[in-house]
Design a protein around this motif. Structure first.
Motif, PDB file in Angstrom:
ATOM      1  N   UNK A  44      -8.245   7.231   9.054  1.00  0.00           N
ATOM      2  CA  UNK A  44      -7.765   8.192   8.065  1.00  0.00           C
ATOM      3  C   UNK A  44      -6.950   9.322   8.687  1.00  0.00           C
ATOM      4  N   UNK A  45      -6.898   9.380  10.007  1.00  0.00           N
ATOM      5  CA  UNK A  45      -6.097  10.387  10.702  1.00  0.00           C
ATOM      6  C   UNK A  45      -4.636   9.982  10.834  1.00  0.00           C
ATOM      7  N   UNK A  46      -4.342   8.717  10.521  1.00  0.00           N
ATOM      8  CA  UNK A  46      -3.003   8.189  10.764  1.00  0.00           C
ATOM      9  C   UNK A  46      -2.143   8.156   9.518  1.00  0.00           C
ATOM     10  N   UNK A  47      -0.896   8.553   9.664  1.00  0.00           N
ATOM     11  CA  UNK A  47       0.134   8.142   8.736  1.00  0.00           C
ATOM     12  C   UNK A  47       0.530   6.725   9.157  1.00  0.00           C
ATOM     13  N   UNK A  48       0.638   5.821   8.192  1.00  0.00           N
ATOM     14  CA  UNK A  48       0.924   4.425   8.502  1.00  0.00           C
ATOM     15  C   UNK A  48       2.282   4.017   7.955  1.00  0.00           C
ATOM     16  N   UNK A  49       2.901   3.077   8.630  1.00  0.00           N
ATOM     17  CA  UNK A  49       4.199   2.590   8.184  1.00  0.00           C
ATOM     18  C   UNK A  49       4.368   1.110   8.458  1.00  0.00           C
ATOM     19  N   UNK A  50       5.293   0.525   7.736  1.00  0.00           N
ATOM     20  CA  UNK A  50       5.723  -0.844   7.978  1.00  0.00           C
ATOM     21  C   UNK A  50       7.223  -0.837   8.292  1.00  0.00           C
ATOM     22  N   UNK A  51       7.586  -1.617   9.274  1.00  0.00           N
ATOM     23  CA  UNK A  51       8.974  -1.808   9.651  1.00  0.00           C
ATOM     24  C   UNK A  51       9.230  -3.308   9.753  1.00  0.00           C
ATOM     25  N   UNK A  52      10.492  -3.680   9.818  1.00  0.00           N
ATOM     26  CA  UNK A  52      10.814  -5.093  10.001  1.00  0.00           C
ATOM     27  C   UNK A  52      12.070  -5.234  10.857  1.00  0.00           C
ATOM     28  N   UNK A  53      12.154  -6.388  11.495  1.00  0.00           N
ATOM     29  CA  UNK A  53      13.320  -6.688  12.311  1.00  0.00           C
ATOM     30  C   UNK A  53      13.727  -8.131  12.073  1.00  0.00           C
ATOM     31  N   UNK A  54      14.902  -8.290  11.507  1.00  0.00           N
ATOM     32  CA  UNK A  54      15.460  -9.617  11.273  1.00  0.00           C
ATOM     33  C   UNK A  54      16.190 -10.091  12.519  1.00  0.00           C
ATOM     34  N   UNK A  55      16.352 -11.401  12.665  1.00  0.00           N
ATOM     35  CA  UNK A  55      17.050 -11.934  13.842  1.00  0.00           C
ATOM     36  C   UNK A  55      18.442 -11.327  13.989  1.00  0.00           C
ATOM     37  N   UNK A  56      18.732 -10.803  15.166  1.00  0.00           N
ATOM     38  CA  UNK A  56      20.041 -10.250  15.445  1.00  0.00           C
ATOM     39  C   UNK A  56      20.298  -8.880  14.847  1.00  0.00           C
ATOM     40  N   UNK A  57      19.275  -8.295  14.247  1.00  0.00           N
ATOM     41  CA  UNK A  57      19.453  -6.982  13.613  1.00  0.00           C
ATOM     42  C   UNK A  57      18.499  -5.970  14.220  1.00  0.00           C
ATOM     43  N   UNK A  58      18.788  -4.718  13.962  1.00  0.00           N
ATOM     44  CA  UNK A  58      17.913  -3.656  14.446  1.00  0.00           C
ATOM     45  C   UNK A  58      16.680  -3.536  13.544  1.00  0.00           C
ATOM     46  N   UNK A  59      15.649  -2.990  14.121  1.00  0.00           N
ATOM     47  CA  UNK A  59      14.447  -2.712  13.343  1.00  0.00           C
ATOM     48  C   UNK A  59      14.766  -1.706  12.242  1.00  0.00           C
ATOM     49  N   UNK A  60      14.175  -1.931  11.061  1.00  0.00           N
ATOM     50  CA  UNK A  60      14.420  -1.016   9.947  1.00  0.00           C
ATOM     51  C   UNK A  60      13.122  -0.641   9.249  1.00  0.00           C
ATOM     52  N   UNK A  61      13.142   0.518   8.688  1.00  0.00           N
ATOM     53  CA  UNK A  61      12.008   1.056   7.933  1.00  0.00           C
ATOM     54  C   UNK A  61      11.808   0.278   6.645  1.00  0.00           C
ATOM     55  N   UNK A  62      10.541   0.064   6.289  1.00  0.00           N
ATOM     56  CA  UNK A  62      10.208  -0.606   5.032  1.00  0.00           C
ATOM     57  C   UNK A  62       9.427   0.316   4.106  1.00  0.00           C
ATOM     58  N   UNK A  63       8.298   0.841   4.602  1.00  0.00           N
ATOM     59  CA  UNK A  63       7.442   1.665   3.752  1.00  0.00           C
ATOM     60  C   UNK A  63       6.523   2.512   4.614  1.00  0.00           C
ATOM     61  N   UNK A  64       6.044   3.615   4.032  1.00  0.00           N
ATOM     62  CA  UNK A  64       5.097   4.476   4.718  1.00  0.00           C
ATOM     63  C   UNK A  64       4.119   5.060   3.712  1.00  0.00           C
ATOM     64  N   UNK A  65       2.952   5.455   4.206  1.00  0.00           N
ATOM     65  CA  UNK A  65       1.905   5.972   3.328  1.00  0.00           C
ATOM     66  C   UNK A  65       1.173   7.103   4.035  1.00  0.00           C
ATOM     67  N   UNK A  66       0.786   8.088   3.255  1.00  0.00           N
ATOM     68  CA  UNK A  66       0.089   9.258   3.798  1.00  0.00           C
ATOM     69  C   UNK A  66      -1.341   8.918   4.189  1.00  0.00           C
ATOM     70  N   UNK A  67      -1.992   9.867   4.833  1.00  0.00           N
ATOM     71  CA  UNK A  67      -3.349   9.637   5.335  1.00  0.00           C
ATOM     72  C   UNK A  67      -4.328   9.285   4.229  1.00  0.00           C
TER      73      UNK A  67
END
Length: 124
Positions: free
Chosen positions: A29-52
């Motif tokens: 519960x101390x962490x802010x959490x996030x999801x990212x993704x990286x497609x082949x040949x592309x840079x990592x990108x932000x997907x979603x985030x959620x508060x503590x």
């Protein structure tokens, strides 16, 4: 802190998947959490985030209305429900955690801990 992502797989366009990420090592519960993704040949990108506490979320424009991030602190787990999947959602999905941040983070540099990634493949 260790993050273990799971739930990836192969799905047809229009289908759904739910990713899970379980954390160990510190109070979840101390962490802010996030999801990212990286497609082949592309840079990592932000997907979603959620508060503590799970009461505030933010999404990339490309997934808003289709993906939902949620968390259950008693289970040390954050989820990413992905609906109406498209071939362009194909990527390795990573969960990330931040204990330093006090606000939601949409940049990868805002997170200190990362999971190993889980592959999502959407066929057309």
């Amino acid at each position: 802190v260790q993050l273990q992502a799971s739930g990836g797989g192969l799905v047809q366009a229009g289908g759904s998947l739910r990713l899970s990420c379980t954390a160990s090592g510190r109070t979840f519960s101390s962490f802010i959490m996030g999801w990212f993704r990286q497609a082949p040949g592309k840079e990592r990108e932000f997907v979603a985030t959620i508060s503590r506490g799970g009461d505030t979320t933010d999404y990339a424009a490309s997934v808003k209305g289709r993906f939902t991030i949620s968390r259950v602190n008693s289970k040390n787990t954050v989820y990413l429900q992905m609906n109406s999947l498209k071939p362009e959602d194909t990527a390795v999905y990573y969960c990330a955690a931040s204990i330093r941040s006090t606000i939601l983070q949409t940049r990868g540099s805002g997170y200190e801990y990362w999971g190993q990634g889980t592959l999502v493949t959407v066929s057309s």
